[in-house]
Structure formats: C-alpha cells, structure tokens
Write a protein that holds these residues in place. Structure first.
Motif, PDB file in Angstrom:
ATOM      1  N   VAL A  89       0.991  -1.305   0.119  1.00 58.37           N
ATOM      2  CA  VAL A  89      -0.041   0.386   0.419  1.00 58.37           C
ATOM      3  C   VAL A  89       0.533   1.315  -0.208  1.00 58.37           C
ATOM      4  CG1 VAL A  89      -1.846   1.861   1.135  1.00 58.37           C
ATOM      5  CG2 VAL A  89      -1.919  -0.773   1.436  1.00 58.37           C
ATOM      6  N   TYR A 168       0.284   0.706  11.472  1.00 59.12           N
ATOM      7  CA  TYR A 168       0.598  -0.499  11.014  1.00 59.12           C
ATOM      8  C   TYR A 168       0.805  -1.382  11.024  1.00 59.12           C
ATOM      9  CZ  TYR A 168      -0.816   3.951   7.413  1.00 59.12           C
ATOM     10  OH  TYR A 168      -1.329   5.456   7.551  1.00 59.12           O
ATOM     11  N   TYR A 193      -4.528  -6.118   6.261  1.00 56.87           N
ATOM     12  CA  TYR A 193      -5.236  -5.302   5.694  1.00 56.87           C
ATOM     13  C   TYR A 193      -6.965  -5.128   5.607  1.00 56.87           C
ATOM     14  CZ  TYR A 193      -5.911  -2.682   0.808  1.00 56.87           C
ATOM     15  OH  TYR A 193      -6.594  -2.037  -0.369  1.00 56.87           O
ATOM     16  N   GLY A 196      -8.004  -3.196   8.208  1.00 55.70           N
ATOM     17  CA  GLY A 196      -8.545  -1.851   8.266  1.00 55.70           C
ATOM     18  C   GLY A 196      -8.654  -0.809   6.816  1.00 55.70           C
ATOM     19  N   VAL A 197      -9.398  -1.655   6.202  1.00 56.00           N
ATOM     20  CA  VAL A 197     -10.195  -1.802   5.214  1.00 56.00           C
ATOM     21  C   VAL A 197     -11.730  -2.076   5.636  1.00 56.00           C
ATOM     22  CG1 VAL A 197     -10.656  -2.004   2.546  1.00 56.00           C
ATOM     23  CG2 VAL A 197      -8.296  -2.111   3.314  1.00 56.00           C
ATOM     24  N   SER A 200     -13.055   1.335   7.566  1.00 55.92           N
ATOM     25  CA  SER A 200     -12.723   1.893   6.797  1.00 55.92           C
ATOM     26  C   SER A 200     -14.204   1.955   5.492  1.00 55.92           C
ATOM     27  CB  SER A 200     -12.027   2.511   5.837  1.00 55.92           C
ATOM     28  OG  SER A 200     -10.636   2.383   6.980  1.00 55.92           O
ATOM     29  N   PRO A 240      -4.201   4.296  -0.362  1.00 56.19           N
ATOM     30  CA  PRO A 240      -4.931   3.545   0.916  1.00 56.19           C
ATOM     31  C   PRO A 240      -6.492   4.584   0.642  1.00 56.19           C
ATOM     32  CG  PRO A 240      -3.758   5.624   1.557  1.00 56.19           C
ATOM     33  CD  PRO A 240      -3.306   4.881   0.213  1.00 56.19           C
ATOM     34  N   GLN A 245      -9.154   1.438  -2.804  1.00 56.57           N
ATOM     35  CA  GLN A 245     -10.070   1.612  -1.162  1.00 56.57           C
ATOM     36  C   GLN A 245      -9.575   1.630  -0.374  1.00 56.57           C
ATOM     37  OE1 GLN A 245     -11.388  -2.978  -1.633  1.00 56.57           O
ATOM     38  NE2 GLN A 245      -9.493  -3.341  -1.278  1.00 56.57           N
ATOM     39  N   TYR A 247      -8.109   3.002   3.632  1.00 58.14           N
ATOM     40  CA  TYR A 247      -7.041   1.455   4.015  1.00 58.14           C
ATOM     41  C   TYR A 247      -7.226   2.502   5.632  1.00 58.14           C
ATOM     42  CZ  TYR A 247      -3.175  -1.445   5.925  1.00 58.14           C
ATOM     43  OH  TYR A 247      -2.534  -1.452   6.338  1.00 58.14           O
ATOM     44  N   GLU A 253      -9.385  -0.257  13.247  1.00 54.89           N
ATOM     45  CA  GLU A 253      -9.592  -1.574  13.142  1.00 54.89           C
ATOM     46  C   GLU A 253     -11.209  -1.697  14.282  1.00 54.89           C
ATOM     47  OE1 GLU A 253      -6.430  -4.711  13.274  1.00 54.89           O
ATOM     48  OE2 GLU A 253      -5.397  -3.836  12.235  1.00 54.89           O
TER      49      GLU A 253
END
Length: 466
Positions: A89, A168, A193, A196-197, A200, A240, A245, A247, A253
C-alpha cells in the motif's frame, strides 16, 4: 426540464429517477408475491444452525437468481492471484521525508536483508533523500546514509509501526519516489490489510452487522486481488484512498470486522475462472447501475443493473441511507463559476461562460441515471453524460455530486434569465456492483453474505484462494 418561479407552492410529480425505481419495485413485488416458495429458500450448503427466512435476490426483470455455488466448485485460473496473500500500500508518495515510529522497537534492513540500524520502542526514525540513497536519523542522531530501498520491521509478532500518527501492521518500506523524494509503502498480509479497509469502507454502523461486514470483506479482497500490480510503476499495488480502497491502519480496526475477515479468509468472487472487478459504492437508491451505463466500458454479466428492493415490503434495502434522497442547489452565478472550471477543457482558449440559459436531462440509462445532459450557455451548448456529470456539476462547496441519479430543474427571474438550478436526486457513488447500505439492509432482513454478494454480482461465484 425547466420551470418558472411561482408565488404559490409548486406540486411536482415523482422525480423520474424515483418513478423508475418504484415501477421496478412494484414489478418485483408482484413477481415474488406469486410464488411463496421464494421466501422459503435458503442459500445452498450445510447450515449447522437454523437461519431466518431470506428473500432471494431477483434480477432487473424480477426473475429469481440462485446464490453462487460453494467455493470448492470454482477454480481460479490466474496464477498470480492464487498466491495473493500479501500486498503493498502506497501510504506516502513522493514526499520529502518519511518519519517512522514503533511500539516495540524496530529494525532497518537494506535490500540484501542486512541489518543497518535498530531502535527501541518509542524511537523515531527519519529518512530523507540524499542523492540516490537515504540519510537516516534516529532520535535526533545521524545513523548514516544507506542505499534504497530500506525495509523497517517491528520487533516481536505484536509490534506495530507508525507513519505520522497512524499505526500499521506489517513492514514499512522506504524507497525512491517515482517523480521526487521518497515513497513509504506498507507491506503486509492481505487479511491484515482488510482489517483496516472494511471498517473504513463500511462505516461504524455496517461494521456491527456481521453478514454485511463479511460481504464487504469478500468484495474488498476481490478488488485488491484483481488490482495487484496495478500501480507497479510506483512501487506498490494500491493507494489507501478512494482511488482504490480506503485503508485506515490499526486505528480503525473493529473486533467484529476482524472476525468477519477471519470468517471469509481467502475468499474472493470469480467469474469464468478470473477474479471479478468487484466495484462497490455507498447508496444506489433502490437500483444499482450496469458498468456500461456509468463508464465507457464494455458490459459485464456480473455488473448488471439490479433492483435493490425488498419484495416483502416494497422498500429499497438502502432506504435508511442519509443519501437515499438529496437535493443540491446552485445560484446562476455559482454554477457559472463551476462550469468555467469543469468545462474548461471543452471550450476554446480564452472563452468563458457568462450566462447559463438552460440545463436539462435529455436521456436516461436503464437504472434511471443521467445518460445525456445538455447545458446551454452563451458560450455554446455542452452535452455531458454518464458518471462525468458528477464532475461537471460540482457542488457549491466543490465536492463531486453525490450520484448521476437525479432530476434537474431551472428557476428563472422576471426577465426569463436563469436564477437557480436544482438537482433532486438519490444515491451516493457510481452505483456499480454492491450497494453497501443495501448490503446492510439485506443483512438486517436475514440474508447471509453469500446471498448478498449473489444479489449484486450476478453469476459470480465465491472461491477460496488460500
């Protein structure tokens, strides 16, 4: 169409975009009401615990579509995708300096894997471009200059790295920028990953709806797998941001989402043995769009327009979205200023719009979105269509218009000059693929993630890559 101001309240018929959705909803409700067995079907596969009744998805004609086959029945033919357990990323691109912190200490290694520096928990490492290398400063003391790229790893399995104020998982790679400076890349496994996506992209509410979170996890994983290497020239796979997407790293999270990611580990959507283009958007206002009616792209069987209405209630699954219906207004001067920016590439050099004469929709797509809109001005008439209208009719605040699903009306002053333009619309985003708020509504109605994905990506099948 246009309208002149009136001192009395104006009664208007249902907007074109809403009328089309309502007609489709009535057709869908009638089709499903004729067969009670539709309401009693379950997705295929073993069910160790009882599941609530689910409404099976229907296509735009009202025909019932079965959920996809179980993952074991599909073989993905893309070798690189099949091994897609990690990605890169691009967090900070072409920046002057990169500052990295750690929760448990960190180790810096060169491209050969040789350790060149280390630091304790709470330390800060600052990298700056120096010729073709990077100078490294640790806690204010110069540590040396090293050849790029440099890989920073946290100490311990639970260690985290930070870039700026965001933490991260995985490693951070410092490499030369493509055009200038340095670029910082987060290299991590696919499942971390996605943690975190998904929150969001889905938001706080959606993150607490397990089946919607699972559907989002599969869609996001598919998107990432399909676009591995998309930005290889810049030294990473995805950005990101909404360019790919969103992130947000560890800070966003959510335990429920992490569980949804684990429950769908390695699962993607495939069609004809290939990962699909798993586009998704926030709100479709009762009907999604086919890819070819939004962008100048060929039609795809799994990205068709889908009526997104609950047959049992006649209500759109995303009707609770704050963007299900919206209104945007421009004064004549506001819109003139905006069009002089957004239509600049369509006008001869030195030409400016001084007066808007009319704005009208002349053609609509199957899903009720704008296919063609004519903007008449003293500098000529401009025809725009499909999703581009959102970038032409920027809001007075400079944002992209919520969607291309809208009606437009014009008010005029006593002289007949345009005084105000109003867009009355619904939805948020391009409208292709999964409607995220609709997925939440489907989950609340009792649908599991497989049924949800089957509704939006027709004919695509869930398969497990790893």
């Amino acid at each position: 169409m246009s309208r002149k101001p009136s001192p009395a309240p104006v009664t208007r018929s249902a907007p074109r975009w809403r009328s089309a959705a309502a007609a489709a909803a009535l057709a869908l409700t009638a089709a499903c009401a004729s067969s009670t067995t539709v309401h009693e079907r379950f997705p295929p596969g073993p069910h160790p615990i009882p599941r609530p009744r689910t409404q099976q998805p229907a296509d735009s004609t009202g025909a019932v579509v079965e959920p996809p086959a179980d993952s074991a029945e599909v073989a993905v033919e893309n070798p690189s995708a099949a091994g897609a357990t990690s990605l890169r990323v691009g967090l900070a691109v072409d920046t002057d300096a990169v500052t990295i912190g750690s929760t448990a200490g960190m180790v810096v290694r060169d491209n050969s894997g040789r350790q060149v520096a280390s630091a304790n928990a709470g330390s800060r490492a600052i990298f700056a471009l120096s010729g073709g290398s990077a100078s490294l400063t640790l806690d204010g003391a110069r540590a040396g200059t090293f050849a790029l790229p440099l890989t920073v790893s946290p100490n311990g399995t639970d260690g985290l790295l930070s870039l700026g104020n965001t933490q991260y998982r995985g490693q951070l790679v410092v490499q030369p920028g493509r055009t200038r400076g340095l670029t910082a890349v987060n290299r991590l496994d696919m499942e971390s990953y996605l943690q975190g996506v998904v929150p969001s992209e889905l938001g706080t509410t959606g993150s607490q709806i397990p089946e919607a979170a699972k559907a989002q996890a599969v869609a996001a994983r598919t998107y990432a797998v399909r676009y591995l290497g998309r930005r290889a020239a810049q030294g990473f796979d995805v950005l990101p941001t909404v360019a790919d997407q969103v992130y947000g790293g560890v800070a966003v999270e959510v335990p429920a989402v992490n569980e949804a990611v684990r429950a769908t580990r390695g699962e993607i959507l495939a069609y004809a043995g290939q990962p699909i283009l798993a586009y998704y958007h926030s709100t479709c206002a009762g009907r999604t769009a086919a890819i070819d009616e939004v962008w100048n792209e060929p039609a795809l069987p799994y990205l068709r327009s889908v009526v997104d209405v609950d047959p049992a209630t006649g209500q759109a699954y995303d009707s609770f979205s704050s963007r299900f219906h919206w209104t945007e207004r421009w004064t004549a001067q506001q819109l003139t200023d905006i069009l002089n920016r957004t239509l600049a590439d369509s006008m001869p050099r030195g030409t400016r719009i001084n007066q808007i004469r009319d704005v009208r929709v002349t053609q609509r797509t199957q899903s009720g979105r704008v296919a063609r809109m004519v903007i008449s001005t003293d500098a000529g008439s401009f025809t725009v269509g499909k999703d581009r209208v959102r970038w032409i009719l920027l809001t007075p605040g400079g944002a992209v218009l919520n969607s291309a699903k809208f009606d437009v009306s014009v008010s005029r002053d006593a002289t007949g000059a345009v005084s105000e333009v109003v867009a009355d619309g619904g939805g948020w985003g391009h409208g292709i693929g999964m409607c995220q708020v609709g997925a939440m509504g489907r989950a609340r109605a009792g649908q599991d993630y497989r049924t949800i994905l089957a509704a939006y990506y027709r004919g695509a099948q869930i398969t497990r890559l790893y």
